[in-house]
Design a protein around this motif. Structure first.
Motif, PDB file in Angstrom:
ATOM      1  N   ARG A  33      -4.712   3.868  -3.925  1.00 49.35           N
ATOM      2  CA  ARG A  33      -5.671   4.435  -3.274  1.00 49.35           C
ATOM      3  C   ARG A  33      -6.117   5.672  -3.577  1.00 49.35           C
ATOM      4  N   TRP A  34      -7.506   6.007  -3.090  1.00 51.83           N
ATOM      5  CA  TRP A  34      -8.127   7.419  -3.127  1.00 51.83           C
ATOM      6  C   TRP A  34      -8.856   7.759  -1.977  1.00 51.83           C
ATOM      7  N   LYS A  44       0.814  -1.254   0.100  1.00 58.27           N
ATOM      8  CA  LYS A  44       0.016  -0.091  -0.113  1.00 58.27           C
ATOM      9  C   LYS A  44       0.962   1.221   0.075  1.00 58.27           C
ATOM     10  N   LEU A  76      -4.934   7.880   3.935  1.00 61.03           N
ATOM     11  CA  LEU A  76      -3.903   7.750   3.015  1.00 61.03           C
ATOM     12  C   LEU A  76      -2.492   8.398   3.823  1.00 61.03           C
ATOM     13  N   MET A 113       1.200   5.353   1.196  1.00 63.66           N
ATOM     14  CA  MET A 113       0.953   6.567   2.122  1.00 63.66           C
ATOM     15  C   MET A 113       1.433   7.817   1.287  1.00 63.66           C
ATOM     16  N   GLU A 114       0.616   8.804   1.659  1.00 70.60           N
ATOM     17  CA  GLU A 114       1.115   9.916   0.964  1.00 70.60           C
ATOM     18  C   GLU A 114       0.944  11.241   1.684  1.00 70.60           C
ATOM     19  N   SER A 168      -1.315  13.317  -4.589  1.00 69.68           N
ATOM     20  CA  SER A 168      -2.303  12.285  -4.598  1.00 69.68           C
ATOM     21  C   SER A 168      -1.955  11.249  -5.740  1.00 69.68           C
ATOM     22  N   GLN A 169      -1.790  10.001  -5.119  1.00 66.74           N
ATOM     23  CA  GLN A 169      -1.200   9.027  -5.732  1.00 66.74           C
ATOM     24  C   GLN A 169      -2.117   8.463  -7.025  1.00 66.74           C
TER      25      GLN A 169
END
Length: 578
Positions: A496-497, A470, A501, A472-473, A477-478
């Protein structure tokens, strides 16, 4: 001088929080030139004899300033302008290029237009975000003037409408690539066609064009389409009240609504979005559904959480919404003056066209206030900006009428009085519009710049990442970047959205010695320069509310659970619990 300053300034290399800070002197000179140009234009308009050549010469520096302000991200060397929805809209363009048809796209018209430009010019998808919005904004100025020419008003009023239309007062709708913004910019074309048909129902060309325009709005944006149907309904009501005998015009408008709704229903994506995201929240607001959180409630909760000083809050509101407040206040005064004329039975100014304009302003103002208090589905400004369109016509028309009356019946110098207040009005309106046109920390907003270093860094990340982990950010925005690179359709494993996050507050260093100790499994963490400076730049006054402070970022380098796997100075990729 402003052009020289801007030309000599080095283009942006990394992310910058404010485009205004890059050209502080240059933008002030542009603002000054614009205001001087508008002042000269007002002096010409209030002359006894209006010279066409003088008008053109006065408009040239005004339009040049418009072009500079609208194309400022391009001049600044931004790779893409718009780091939210805009990246996803570029993804829709990529889907069309890959599959050659429209898939899972609620508003494809903007993306089709972008692909046409890409096909014939060979420019990149990224450049579309920099080119289309300014072009539509300039076209909008012309469309507003064409609409004003169709109204039964005088030459002086039409020129004042043009003067107001040159002010870029619609914020993100003027500068960002998103369907709602572009549909709004051409909205006046539909209003022009409506009045063209009303003034001469026997001409078939406007009828055909209106039908095509109405259908096209279905594919541009459902909200704008619904608003346009409301405008048609308002005009039908005004016509009915003024002249019930004009059945042919009313029935044509009803048939236009019916044809538009037919396409709206057939285009299922637009129907789903219109019903679930627009109509249902509005109905919930009318029915006082307690599950519906209004936009105002959301703002109030944020204010109460950080105990804002009311002086600070007042300044922020005026910086952010100054032009909306100013136009709304003056327009309400104009509505009151128009009502006074009706009561006094002075119909020299009141005709069907102007009643339509007044009703349009009132309806969309009241509707937007309702949305602010009762619905949080979409921003109230998305509706209020349509009231602004009507106010651009309403204000010059009403004030010029009273100018003529004052000139006839008063001993005072009406021209001097009106010029004084008109100049104060346009200078204030221009100030607010210029300095909140692009989002910046001064209005509690983030610059929409996408640096090439962010884009290229994310490209390398997606090329080499382990899809089992996964992400994280913080500061990026990934999923938005994934859309802009690969389109919206396709495998997006662990991209992911929604959900949590970003890392835990202060990277959990208050609970554990390392970030990884508080996490389960291996995860990536993408951090950008925007993320590192986010709180100091946007909320310097509220340090006690920061989720991360500079010390937290410094501890990352000593955190034994974190390994840096990529860096290009502006974007960092870490692997946690490898």
């Amino acid at each position: 001088m402003a052009l020289i300053i801007i030309w000599q300034t080095t283009p942006a290399e990394g992310y910058e929080f404010s485009i205004y800070e890059a050209y502080p002197n240059g933008i002030f000179l542009i603002f000054l030139t614009f205001v001087i140009g508008l002042t000269i234009l007002l002096l010409i308009i209030f002359q006894e004899n209006i010279s066409k050549i003088q008008i053109i010469l006065a408009l040239l520096p005004i339009l040049l300033c418009d072009i500079i302000m609208l194309f400022l991200p391009t001049i600044r060397g931004y790779y893409i302008y718009g780091d939210g929805d805009i990246l996803s809209h570029i993804g829709h363009m990529i889907d069309i290029q890959k599959f050659h048809f429209i898939i899972d796209n609620r508003y494809p018209m903007d993306h089709i237009l972008g692909n046409i430009i890409v096909y014939f010019t060979g420019i990149t998808n990224a450049k579309i975000s920099l080119i289309i919005p300014p072009l539509f904004s300039l076209i909008m100025v012309l469309l507003i003037y064409i609409f004003a020419n169709e109204l039964h008003i005088g030459k002086r009023e039409k020129l004042l409408v043009l003067a107001l239309a040159t002010i870029p007062m619609f914020g993100t709708s003027n500068v960002l690539f998103f369907p709602n913004g572009q549909a709004f910019c051409i909205f006046t074309l539909g209003m022009y066609l409506l009045l063209k048909i009303f003034h001469n129902i026997n001409t078939w060309q406007p009828c055909v064009l209106l039908t095509i325009f109405t259908i096209s709005l279905v594919f541009f944006h459902p909200l704008v389409f619904i608003v346009f149907l409301m405008v048609i309904g308002a005009l039908i009501s005004v016509i009915y009240l003024h002249d019930k005998a004009q059945y042919s015009i009313q029935w044509f408008y009803f048939s236009t609504i019916a044809i538009g709704l037919l396409f709206f229903v057939i285009w299922s994506d637009s129907l789903n979005l219109g019903v679930n995201n627009i109509l249902e929240p509005i109905l919930n607001g009318f029915l006082n559904n307690i599950e519906t959180n209004s936009e105002l409630v959301g703002y109030s909760q944020k204010v109460s959480n950080i105990n804002l000083d009311y002086t600070y809050l007042g300044k922020l509101i005026f910086k952010t919404y100054g032009q909306y407040i100013l136009l709304g206040t003056i327009s309400i005064i104009c509505i009151a003056l128009m009502g006074f004329l009706i009561i006094k039975k002075n119909f020299l100014i009141i005709n069907t066209d102007l009643v339509f304009i007044g009703v349009g302003f009132l309806f969309f103002s009241i509707f937007s206030i309702f949305l602010l208090f009762k619905s949080g589905a979409f921003g109230f400004l998305r509706v209020y900006k349509f009231a602004q369109l009507f106010s651009i016509i309403l204000i010059p028309t009403t004030l010029i009428f009273y100018y003529k009356q004052l000139k006839l019946h008063s001993k005072f110098n009406a021209r001097t009085i009106y010029l004084f207040f008109a100049i104060i009005f346009v200078v204030t309106l221009t100030y607010f519009s210029f300095f909140n046109l692009h989002l910046s920390p001064s209005i509690n907003g983030l610059n929409q710049q996408v640096p090439q270093s962010y884009y290229s860094g994310m490209e390398k990340f997606y090329e080499h990442r382990n899809t089992q982990f996964k992400i994280m950010e913080f500061g990026i925005s990934q999923r938005r970047y994934y859309h802009a690179m690969f389109g919206q359709i396709g495998l997006q494993q662990n991209v992911r959205w929604y959900g949590v996050l970003s890392p835990p507050d202060h990277f959990n260093y208050q609970k554990y010695p390392t970030l990884g100790q508080g996490l389960i499994g291996t995860e990536y963490f993408i951090l950008t320069s925007k993320g590192i400076e986010f709180y100091p730049k946007l909320y310097p006054e509220f340090k006690n509310k920061w989720r991360y402070n500079p010390n937290d970022f410094e501890r990352i380098d000593q955190d034994t659970s974190i390994k840096k796997v990529y860096s290009n100075d502006n974007l960092l990729v870490f692997l946690i619990n490898d």
